[in-house]
Each structure stands twice: as C-alpha cells, then as structure tokens.
Design an enzyme around this catalytic site. Structure first.
Site, PDB file in Angstrom:
ATOM      1  CG  ASN A   1       7.372  -6.466 -15.081  1.00  0.00           C
ATOM      2  OD1 ASN A   1       7.311  -7.005 -16.185  1.00  0.00           O
ATOM      3  ND2 ASN A   1       6.819  -5.293 -14.825  1.00  0.00           N
TER       4      ASN A   1
ATOM      5  CB  CYS B   1       4.573  -4.687 -19.577  1.00  0.00           C
ATOM      6  SG  CYS B   1       5.969  -4.117 -18.607  1.00  0.00           S
TER       7      CYS B   1
ATOM      8  CG  HIS C   1       2.439  -7.749 -17.367  1.00  0.00           C
ATOM      9  ND1 HIS C   1       3.654  -8.327 -17.615  1.00  0.00           N
ATOM     10  CD2 HIS C   1       2.705  -6.520 -16.856  1.00  0.00           C
ATOM     11  CE1 HIS C   1       4.614  -7.485 -17.282  1.00  0.00           C
ATOM     12  NE2 HIS C   1       4.064  -6.378 -16.810  1.00  0.00           N
TER      13      HIS C   1
HETATM   14  N1  ACO Z   1      13.213  -1.834  -0.684  1.00  0.00           N
HETATM   15  C1  ACO Z   1      12.873  -1.215   0.455  1.00  0.00           C
HETATM   16  N2  ACO Z   1      12.159  -0.076   0.482  1.00  0.00           N
HETATM   17  C2  ACO Z   1      11.768   0.437  -0.697  1.00  0.00           C
HETATM   18  C3  ACO Z   1      12.081  -0.152  -1.924  1.00  0.00           C
HETATM   19  C4  ACO Z   1      12.842  -1.344  -1.899  1.00  0.00           C
HETATM   20  N3  ACO Z   1      13.186  -2.022  -3.003  1.00  0.00           N
HETATM   21  N4  ACO Z   1      11.562   0.588  -2.920  1.00  0.00           N
HETATM   22  C5  ACO Z   1      10.921   1.627  -2.335  1.00  0.00           C
HETATM   23  N5  ACO Z   1      11.066   1.553  -0.992  1.00  0.00           N
HETATM   24  C6  ACO Z   1      10.519   2.447   0.021  1.00  0.00           C
HETATM   25  C7  ACO Z   1      10.267   3.831  -0.507  1.00  0.00           C
HETATM   26  O1  ACO Z   1      11.455   4.589  -0.489  1.00  0.00           O
HETATM   27  C8  ACO Z   1       9.216   4.341   0.466  1.00  0.00           C
HETATM   28  O2  ACO Z   1       9.871   4.723   1.653  1.00  0.00           O
HETATM   29  P1  ACO Z   1       9.364   6.005   2.488  1.00  0.00           P
HETATM   30  O3  ACO Z   1       7.970   5.657   2.911  1.00  0.00           O
HETATM   31  O4  ACO Z   1      10.342   6.090   3.586  1.00  0.00           O
HETATM   32  O5  ACO Z   1       9.404   7.159   1.502  1.00  0.00           O
HETATM   33  C9  ACO Z   1       8.407   3.090   0.796  1.00  0.00           C
HETATM   34  O6  ACO Z   1       9.238   1.969   0.434  1.00  0.00           O
HETATM   35  C10 ACO Z   1       7.075   3.017   0.070  1.00  0.00           C
HETATM   36  O7  ACO Z   1       7.319   3.306  -1.316  1.00  0.00           O
HETATM   37  P2  ACO Z   1       6.155   3.303  -2.372  1.00  0.00           P
HETATM   38  O8  ACO Z   1       6.703   3.585  -3.734  1.00  0.00           O
HETATM   39  O9  ACO Z   1       5.010   4.132  -1.888  1.00  0.00           O
HETATM   40  O10 ACO Z   1       5.720   1.759  -2.273  1.00  0.00           O
HETATM   41  P3  ACO Z   1       4.494   1.029  -2.922  1.00  0.00           P
HETATM   42  O11 ACO Z   1       3.768   0.290  -1.893  1.00  0.00           O
HETATM   43  O12 ACO Z   1       3.725   1.906  -3.867  1.00  0.00           O
HETATM   44  O13 ACO Z   1       5.222  -0.076  -3.806  1.00  0.00           O
HETATM   45  C11 ACO Z   1       5.867  -0.499  -6.075  1.00  0.00           C
HETATM   46  C12 ACO Z   1       6.100   0.333  -4.831  1.00  0.00           C
HETATM   47  C13 ACO Z   1       6.129  -1.979  -5.734  1.00  0.00           C
HETATM   48  C14 ACO Z   1       6.816  -0.058  -7.159  1.00  0.00           C
HETATM   49  C15 ACO Z   1       4.392  -0.338  -6.513  1.00  0.00           C
HETATM   50  O14 ACO Z   1       4.056   1.027  -6.592  1.00  0.00           O
HETATM   51  C16 ACO Z   1       4.132  -0.978  -7.830  1.00  0.00           C
HETATM   52  O15 ACO Z   1       4.230  -2.176  -7.966  1.00  0.00           O
HETATM   53  N6  ACO Z   1       3.744  -0.185  -8.848  1.00  0.00           N
HETATM   54  C17 ACO Z   1       3.558  -0.703 -10.164  1.00  0.00           C
HETATM   55  C18 ACO Z   1       4.858  -0.623 -10.825  1.00  0.00           C
HETATM   56  C19 ACO Z   1       5.101  -1.691 -11.820  1.00  0.00           C
HETATM   57  O16 ACO Z   1       4.653  -2.813 -11.695  1.00  0.00           O
HETATM   58  N7  ACO Z   1       5.869  -1.344 -12.831  1.00  0.00           N
HETATM   59  C20 ACO Z   1       6.237  -2.273 -13.817  1.00  0.00           C
HETATM   60  C21 ACO Z   1       5.874  -1.887 -15.166  1.00  0.00           C
HETATM   61  S1  ACO Z   1       4.209  -1.432 -15.351  1.00  0.00           S
HETATM   62  C22 ACO Z   1       3.406  -2.810 -15.341  1.00  0.00           C
HETATM   63  O17 ACO Z   1       4.007  -3.787 -15.640  1.00  0.00           O
HETATM   64  C23 ACO Z   1       2.016  -2.830 -14.912  1.00  0.00           C
END
Ligand code: ACO
Length: 325
Positions: free
Chosen positions: A282, A112, A252
């Site tokens: 993204n 990214c 980003h």
């Molecule tokens: N739809 C519904 N529920 C979902 C989904 C979805 N698409 N994905 C995960 N869940 C659920 C999980 O299973 C979990 O359920 P549980 O509590 O019953 O176990 C719940 O939602 C919470 O999951 P978390 O992973 O803790 O959610 P979080 O609030 O951390 O959000 C996310 C997840 C959006 C991926 C976040 O961690 C994030 O944005 N991280 C950065 C990742 C990123 O941007 N990566 C891209 C590349 S790196 C970069 O560009 C910076």
C-alpha cells in the site's frame, strides 16, 4: 474546456523488502501476508533518500512523455501526507527540485485518497480556466511512519510516487467527473501524529510506538469496501455511464481482498480491475498513479476507454474519478 491526462510516470525507492525479509524481523510469514493482503514485496525509503527526489523523478518521466518542459507547467498539485516539513508544502519542495518558480504549488492531504482528491481539484480548476497545464502527483512514504515492531501495520505499506501531466482540452476525452467524500467521525480508524519522515526501516534509533501509525484494520476493511463501491456507482451514475461500459477500474492498492470485494459487489470481472499490490504494498496516495502508469505501460488502457479510479484512506476519506482516455 475539460482536462485530459496526457502522460504518466512513476518512481520508487531503491530498497526492495520481500515478505521473507520481514519474516526475519518480526513474527510473521509470507503465507499470512499474502493470504490476508495479497502483498508479496514493497519498496521502502531508506536513510539518505528523499521522497521529493523520487517524486521529481516520476514527474520528469511524465513531463518527458508529455513532450513538455517543467517550465511549461502552470500549477503543481501533490496528494501526500509525507512531507518532511509542516511547511513548506511538499509541492513547493518539488517545484524547487524541478527547477521552476512562481507557479502555484500546493498539497492536498487526504491520505490514501490523496491522488483521487488532487486529480479532482486539478480538473475543477482547469475547467474554471485557471490553468491549462498541471502536474498532479501522488506520493507517500508510510513505511517510515510504522512501528516496525507492530506486525499488524508494518507489513502493509510501501513507498513511491506517481505523476500525471494534465492538459486543458475541448472534446469528449478527459476527466468526466469526480466524487469526493470524507467522514471525520472515523478518524481514529487510521491515524499518525505529524512528525515528518523519521522511522525508515534501516534507522538505528526507532521512534516510540506512540508516534507510529495506529490502525483498526478490520473496521477499516469493512468501511473501505462499502465506501469504494458507493463512490464508484455514484460517479458512473452521475456521468450517465453503465458500469458495464467501464473498461478498467484502477483502484487504490491497499489489500487484494478489499479490491476483490469491491469488484464483486460491482459485478466486475478480474479482467476489468487492475492490481499490482503484490509488488508494491500500500503506497497510499502513490498507489493509484503508480497503478495507472503500469496499466498504460501494459496496454490495459486504450484510447477512448472509460477508466475509473477509486480510493479510500485515513480521514476517513474516499473518492472516485471517471476518465475517458
Ligand atoms: N503476521 C502474522 N499474523 C498477524 C499479522 C502479521 N503481519 N498481523 C496480524 N496478525 C494476527 C493477529 O494478531 C491476529 O491473531 P489472533 O487471532 O491470534 O489475535 C490474526 O492475525 C488476525 O488478525 P486480524 O487483524 O483480525 O486480521 P484480518 O484478517 O482482519 O487482516 C488486515 C488484517 C490485513 C490489516 C485487514 O484488516 C485489512 O487489510 N484491513 C484494512 C487495512 C488497510 O488496508 N489499511 C490501509 C490504509 S486504509 C486503506 O488504504 C483502505
């Protein structure tokens, strides 16, 4: 002699996938995706489409706006991790598509952060006097690398390309500085095996989940916020520019919550931060140049404005560029 961005362009795949489309494919909801990420829709590459063609379209738009022909270019640098081939590089394929030859063309692989890295490489080489007209492209198709059964990653990514034309120029305008960082110790937070583009959303045979993007989202989230804040402060400090003088940050576009958290730590109001993650998801290395192109189109950037680009991604890699427009 410095380097200045004189024109930008963007291009996207044809297929628009909304959160509601994803609701029909997996256990997710528009509400979850919007509140956790800020994403409402994304464009995804489908079978029969070529990311090189899309990058060539973005490049032609930028070249036309710069009033240059492809044959005027002296180098092509592409930030990407989405080449169909281990080699030749994406940049060599793009060069061929643009109908030119001989000039150096190469990829910068920083996930990214690819565009921020590529822009820094272009600026340094241009300052050294190597080239005076350079095409810098950020392009990726991470939607083709996800496991479409893994809702935690499948909803995040879109595809596309953004391009800028850079020209050597004396004077105060142009790239003022860049900071690049990486920490290989965190490689397992975000990774994918090298296999080329295979897993388009419409593919009948899906490759196994083992081949798909692996991500530790919550850990990544925390590091992304800290690291983007760190390089933003550093690049401004090194240039002797108070943060309050920055007219627009073009970050980003991974997640609206990451963008807002970084802005809050930096004390920057919403009017100083450009976002379009709601419409593209993204797009990895494409996200900063696509956002830059839209920021210019919507007149969020004016001549002489200080513009800050920042990114964080797999590697982990992160970085920032400060530009006097
Ligand atoms: N739809 C519904 N529920 C979902 C989904 C979805 N698409 N994905 C995960 N869940 C659920 C999980 O299973 C979990 O359920 P549980 O509590 O019953 O176990 C719940 O939602 C919470 O999951 P978390 O992973 O803790 O959610 P979080 O609030 O951390 O959000 C996310 C997840 C959006 C991926 C976040 O961690 C994030 O944005 N991280 C950065 C990742 C990123 O941007 N990566 C891209 C590349 S790196 C970069 O560009 C910076």
């Amino acid at each position: 002699m410095g380097s200045r961005i004189v024109a930008t362009g963007r291009a996207l795949p044809r297929t628009l996938i909304t959160n509601h489309d994803l609701e029909r494919r997996m256990e997710t909801s528009d509400e979850w995706i919007r509140t956790r990420t800020g994403i409402g829709q994304r464009y995804t590459l489908c079978s029969g489409e070529s990311l090189v063609d899309i990058a060539a379209d973005a490049s032609r738009i930028a070249l036309e706006r710069a009033g240059l022909k492809a044959s005027d270019l002296e180098a092509i640098i592409v930030g990407t991790v989405s080449s169909d081939f281990g080699f030749p590089s994406f940049a060599c394929q793009l060069q061929h598509r643009l109908g030119i030859s001989s000039i150096p063309s190469f990829d910068v692989a920083a996930a990214c952060s690819g565009f921020v890295y590529a822009l820094s490489v272009a600026d340094s080489t241009m300052r050294a006097g190597d080239w005076s007209r350079v095409l810098v492209v950020g392009t990726d198709a991470l939607s083709t690398m996800v496991d479409w059964n893994d809702r935690a990653t499948a909803v995040l990514f879109g595809d596309g390309a953004g391009a800028v034309v850079m020209v050597s120029e004396p004077g105060a305008r142009g790239v003022l500085g860049s900071i690049l960082r990486s920490s290989g110790e965190y490689w397992e937070l975000l990774s994918v095996r090298n296999r080329g583009i295979q897993n388009t959303i419409d593919a009948e045979v899906k490759s196994s989940g083992d081949d798909a993007i692996k991500m530790k989202g919550p850990e990544l989230f925390k590091i992304a916020v800290k690291s983007m804040e760190e390089v933003t402060r550093k690049v401004a400090e090194r240039a002797g520019v108070p943060l309050a003088e920055i007219a627009l940050v073009v970050p980003h576009q991974a997640n609206l919550r990451i963008i807002n958290a970084v802005a809050q730590r930096l004390g920057l109001g919403e009017d100083k931060v450009f976002t379009n993650v709601d419409r593209y998801g993204n797009t990895s290395a494409a996200s900063v140049p696509i956002a830059l192109d839209e920021a210019l189109e919507t007149r969020r950037i004016r001549d002489n404005d200080l513009v800050l680009l920042n990114a964080c991604g797999g590697g982990l890699t992160w970085g920032a560029n400060l530009v006097r427009w």
